[in-house]
Design a protein around this motif. Structure first.
Motif, PDB file in Angstrom:
ATOM      1  N   VAL A  60       0.849  -1.191   0.000  1.00 14.34           N
ATOM      2  CA  VAL A  60       0.000   0.000   0.000  1.00 14.34           C
ATOM      3  C   VAL A  60       0.886   1.243   0.000  1.00 14.34           C
ATOM      4  CG1 VAL A  60      -1.709   1.337   1.279  1.00 14.34           C
ATOM      5  CG2 VAL A  60      -1.892  -1.160   1.182  1.00 14.34           C
ATOM      6  N   PHE A  61       0.632   2.137  -0.956  1.00 12.99           N
ATOM      7  CA  PHE A  61       1.319   3.425  -1.029  1.00 12.99           C
ATOM      8  C   PHE A  61       0.268   4.504  -0.816  1.00 12.99           C
ATOM      9  CE2 PHE A  61       3.712   0.510  -3.771  1.00 12.99           C
ATOM     10  CZ  PHE A  61       4.948   0.549  -3.137  1.00 12.99           C
ATOM     11  N   THR A 188      -2.677   2.148  -4.483  1.00 17.18           N
ATOM     12  CA  THR A 188      -2.190   3.506  -4.272  1.00 17.18           C
ATOM     13  C   THR A 188      -3.343   4.463  -3.970  1.00 17.18           C
ATOM     14  OG1 THR A 188      -2.347   4.420  -6.517  1.00 17.18           O
ATOM     15  CG2 THR A 188      -0.462   2.976  -6.055  1.00 17.18           C
ATOM     16  N   GLY A 189      -2.966   5.635  -3.479  1.00 16.96           N
ATOM     17  CA  GLY A 189      -3.933   6.693  -3.256  1.00 16.96           C
ATOM     18  C   GLY A 189      -3.976   7.145  -1.804  1.00 16.96           C
ATOM     19  N   ARG A 190      -4.391   8.375  -1.609  1.00 15.39           N
ATOM     20  CA  ARG A 190      -4.507   8.932  -0.262  1.00 15.39           C
ATOM     21  C   ARG A 190      -5.586   8.227   0.534  1.00 15.39           C
ATOM     22  NH1 ARG A 190      -3.971  15.478  -0.664  1.00 15.39           N
ATOM     23  NH2 ARG A 190      -2.356  15.579  -2.273  1.00 15.39           N
ATOM     24  N   GLY A 191      -5.437   8.288   1.850  1.00 14.52           N
ATOM     25  CA  GLY A 191      -6.517   7.877   2.737  1.00 14.52           C
ATOM     26  C   GLY A 191      -6.814   6.399   2.760  1.00 14.52           C
ATOM     27  N   ALA A 192      -5.811   5.553   2.649  1.00 17.68           N
ATOM     28  CA  ALA A 192      -6.053   4.109   2.741  1.00 17.68           C
ATOM     29  C   ALA A 192      -6.720   3.788   4.072  1.00 17.68           C
ATOM     30  CB  ALA A 192      -4.734   3.355   2.612  1.00 17.68           C
ATOM     31  N   PRO A 193      -7.807   3.015   4.080  1.00 20.59           N
ATOM     32  CA  PRO A 193      -8.546   2.752   5.318  1.00 20.59           C
ATOM     33  C   PRO A 193      -7.779   1.813   6.250  1.00 20.59           C
ATOM     34  CG  PRO A 193      -9.470   1.491   3.516  1.00 20.59           C
ATOM     35  CD  PRO A 193      -8.456   2.407   2.901  1.00 20.59           C
ATOM     36  N   PRO A 194      -8.041   1.902   7.549  1.00 24.38           N
ATOM     37  CA  PRO A 194      -7.326   1.076   8.527  1.00 24.38           C
ATOM     38  C   PRO A 194      -7.390  -0.418   8.231  1.00 24.38           C
ATOM     39  CG  PRO A 194      -8.536   2.805   9.659  1.00 24.38           C
ATOM     40  CD  PRO A 194      -8.940   2.880   8.207  1.00 24.38           C
ATOM     41  N   ALA A 195      -8.535  -0.916   7.767  1.00 30.01           N
ATOM     42  CA  ALA A 195      -8.663  -2.352   7.500  1.00 30.01           C
ATOM     43  C   ALA A 195      -7.713  -2.802   6.403  1.00 30.01           C
ATOM     44  CB  ALA A 195     -10.105  -2.692   7.121  1.00 30.01           C
ATOM     45  N   LEU A 196      -7.487  -1.948   5.423  1.00 29.83           N
ATOM     46  CA  LEU A 196      -6.546  -2.284   4.354  1.00 29.83           C
ATOM     47  C   LEU A 196      -5.108  -2.215   4.864  1.00 29.83           C
ATOM     48  CD1 LEU A 196      -5.900  -2.961   1.445  1.00 29.83           C
ATOM     49  CD2 LEU A 196      -6.080  -0.528   0.890  1.00 29.83           C
ATOM     50  N   GLU A 198      -4.145  -2.800   7.817  1.00 27.47           N
ATOM     51  CA  GLU A 198      -3.950  -3.975   8.669  1.00 27.47           C
ATOM     52  C   GLU A 198      -3.668  -5.219   7.834  1.00 27.47           C
ATOM     53  OE1 GLU A 198      -3.569  -6.229  12.070  1.00 27.47           O
ATOM     54  OE2 GLU A 198      -3.722  -4.039  11.893  1.00 27.47           O
ATOM     55  N   ARG A 199      -4.278  -5.297   6.666  1.00 25.75           N
ATOM     56  CA  ARG A 199      -4.105  -6.467   5.789  1.00 25.75           C
ATOM     57  C   ARG A 199      -2.785  -6.428   5.026  1.00 25.75           C
ATOM     58  NH1 ARG A 199      -2.471  -9.597   3.276  1.00 25.75           N
ATOM     59  NH2 ARG A 199      -3.338 -11.145   1.834  1.00 25.75           N
ATOM     60  N   ALA A 200      -2.227  -5.262   4.822  1.00 19.79           N
ATOM     61  CA  ALA A 200      -1.061  -5.092   3.954  1.00 19.79           C
ATOM     62  C   ALA A 200       0.202  -5.717   4.547  1.00 19.79           C
ATOM     63  CB  ALA A 200      -0.826  -3.613   3.677  1.00 19.79           C
ATOM     64  N   ASP A 201       1.082  -6.170   3.657  1.00 18.98           N
ATOM     65  CA  ASP A 201       2.404  -6.644   4.061  1.00 18.98           C
ATOM     66  C   ASP A 201       3.393  -5.489   4.136  1.00 18.98           C
ATOM     67  OD1 ASP A 201       2.009  -9.679   3.961  1.00 18.98           O
ATOM     68  OD2 ASP A 201       1.306  -9.072   1.981  1.00 18.98           O
ATOM     69  N   LEU A 202       3.205  -4.492   3.304  1.00 17.91           N
ATOM     70  CA  LEU A 202       4.064  -3.311   3.281  1.00 17.91           C
ATOM     71  C   LEU A 202       3.189  -2.077   3.153  1.00 17.91           C
ATOM     72  CD1 LEU A 202       7.350  -2.686   1.388  1.00 17.91           C
ATOM     73  CD2 LEU A 202       5.444  -1.138   1.000  1.00 17.91           C
ATOM     74  N   VAL A 203       3.445  -1.089   3.989  1.00 15.71           N
ATOM     75  CA  VAL A 203       2.738   0.192   3.900  1.00 15.71           C
ATOM     76  C   VAL A 203       3.774   1.300   3.883  1.00 15.71           C
ATOM     77  CG1 VAL A 203       1.121   1.783   4.987  1.00 15.71           C
ATOM     78  CG2 VAL A 203       0.728  -0.695   5.150  1.00 15.71           C
ATOM     79  N   THR A 204       3.710   2.131   2.849  1.00 14.46           N
ATOM     80  CA  THR A 204       4.563   3.320   2.782  1.00 14.46           C
ATOM     81  C   THR A 204       3.666   4.543   2.727  1.00 14.46           C
ATOM     82  OG1 THR A 204       6.354   2.169   1.625  1.00 14.46           O
ATOM     83  CG2 THR A 204       6.296   4.563   1.444  1.00 14.46           C
ATOM     84  N   GLU A 205       3.896   5.481   3.651  1.00 16.62           N
ATOM     85  CA  GLU A 205       3.124   6.720   3.680  1.00 16.62           C
ATOM     86  C   GLU A 205       3.989   7.863   3.165  1.00 16.62           C
ATOM     87  OE1 GLU A 205       0.446   9.485   6.699  1.00 16.62           O
ATOM     88  OE2 GLU A 205       1.637   7.827   7.488  1.00 16.62           O
TER      89      GLU A 205
END
Length: 226
Positions: A60-61, A188-196, A198-205
Motif C-alpha cells: 500500500v502506497f 495507491t492513493g490517499r486515505g487508505a482505510p485502517p482495515a486495508l 492492517e491487511r497489507a504486508d508493506l505500507v509506505t506513507e
C-alpha cells in the motif's frame, strides 16, 4: 568485537547497533572500522540467509505526499524487466494518457493497462457516474487478481475510490483473497482505510513537506505529474 552467530531474535537489533558505517561509525582508525563492517556483513548475511519465505505481497502506497503512483510504477517496470506480466487498473485517473502508459507500450501484451475513470470529482461532477465507473474498474480488477499469469496487479487510486465511498473495503479485501499464492498487488492513493493497512504486508506513507504547485504556483508538468 564478537564473531559468534547471533540468535534469530537479536539479528535486527545487532545490525542496528553496528550501523550502516560511514561517518556514523565511532571508530576513527581504519582497522577498527574494518572490523565493525566485517561484523556487519556477517550479521547481514545471516539475516538474509534466514529469510526464506516467498509470497505474494499486498503493498500500500498512501499519504498526502507525491510519489504513490510513481512508486507502484517502479514495481511495474521492475516486474516487466524480469519477464513477468503485469496489469494496471486506474480508478480515478482518466481522460488523458500519462507518459508512463506510452512508454510501457513497448512491453506489448506483457502489460495490460486500463484507465477506467473520467477524472477528478470536480471535473466529472456526477457521483453516480463515478460510482458506476469505479465498480466497473473493480470488476476488471477482479479478473486480473484471480489470473495467475499476472505477477503484479496495480490498483491505482483505489484508496481514493474507497475514501469517496464508491467502493467498499470489504470488496477489496475479498478481492485480495482471490490472488494466487505468488501474485503481488499494489494499491495507491490517499486515505487508505485502517482495515486495508492492517491487511497489507508493506505500507509506505508519502509525507508532504513541500510541493511546487502550492508554494510556487507551478503547473502540472509532463514527466513529473503525468
Amino acid at each position: 568485537m564478537s564473531t559468534q552467530p547471533v540468535p534469530d531474535t537479536e539479528l535486527d537489533q545487532v545490525a542496528a547497533e553496528l550501523g550502516p558505517g560511514g561517518d556514523l561509525a565511532p571508530e576513527a582508525d581504519q582497522d577498527g572500522y574494518r572490523r565493525r563492517m566485517a561484523r556487519r556483513k556477517e550479521v547481514q548475511q545471516q539475516r538474509v540467509g534466514e529469510r526464506k519465505l516467498e509470497k505474494g505481497l499486498v503493498l500500500v502506497f498512501t499519504g498526502d505526499g507525491k510519489g504513490k503512483t510513481t512508486a507502484a510504477l517502479g514495481l511495474v517496470l521492475r516486474t516487466l524487466g524480469h519477464g513477468e506480466s503485469v496489469a494496471v487498473v486506474q480508478f480515478i485517473k482518466g481522460g488523458w494518457q500519462p507518459g508512463e502508459a506510452k512508454a510501457l507500450e513497448l512491453f506489448g501484451d506483457a502489460l495490460a493497462w486500463h484507465a477506467l475513470g473520467e477524472g477528478f470529482t470536480w471535473e466529472t461532477q456526477d457521483r453516480e457516474r463515478d460510482r458506476e465507473l469505479v465498480q466497473r474498474a473493480w470488476r476488471r480488477s477482479l479478473d486480473y487478481l484471480a489470473d495467475g499469469r499476472r505477477k503484479l496487479v496495480v490498483l491505482d487510486e483505489v484508496n481514493v475510490a474507497l475514501k469517496l465511498g464508491y467502493l467498499a473495503v470489504e470488496q477489496v479485501l475479498e478481492g485480495l483473497a482471490l490472488r494466487p499464492e505468488l501474485t503481488h498487488v499494489a494499491l495507491t492513493g490517499r486515505g487508505a482505510p485502517p482495515a486495508l493497512l492492517e491487511r497489507a504486508d508493506l505500507v509506505t506513507e508519502m509525507k508532504l513537506l513541500r510541493h511546487p504547485f502550492r508554494e510556487q504556483g507551478v503547473k502540472a508538468q509532463a514527466g513529473i505529474e503525468y
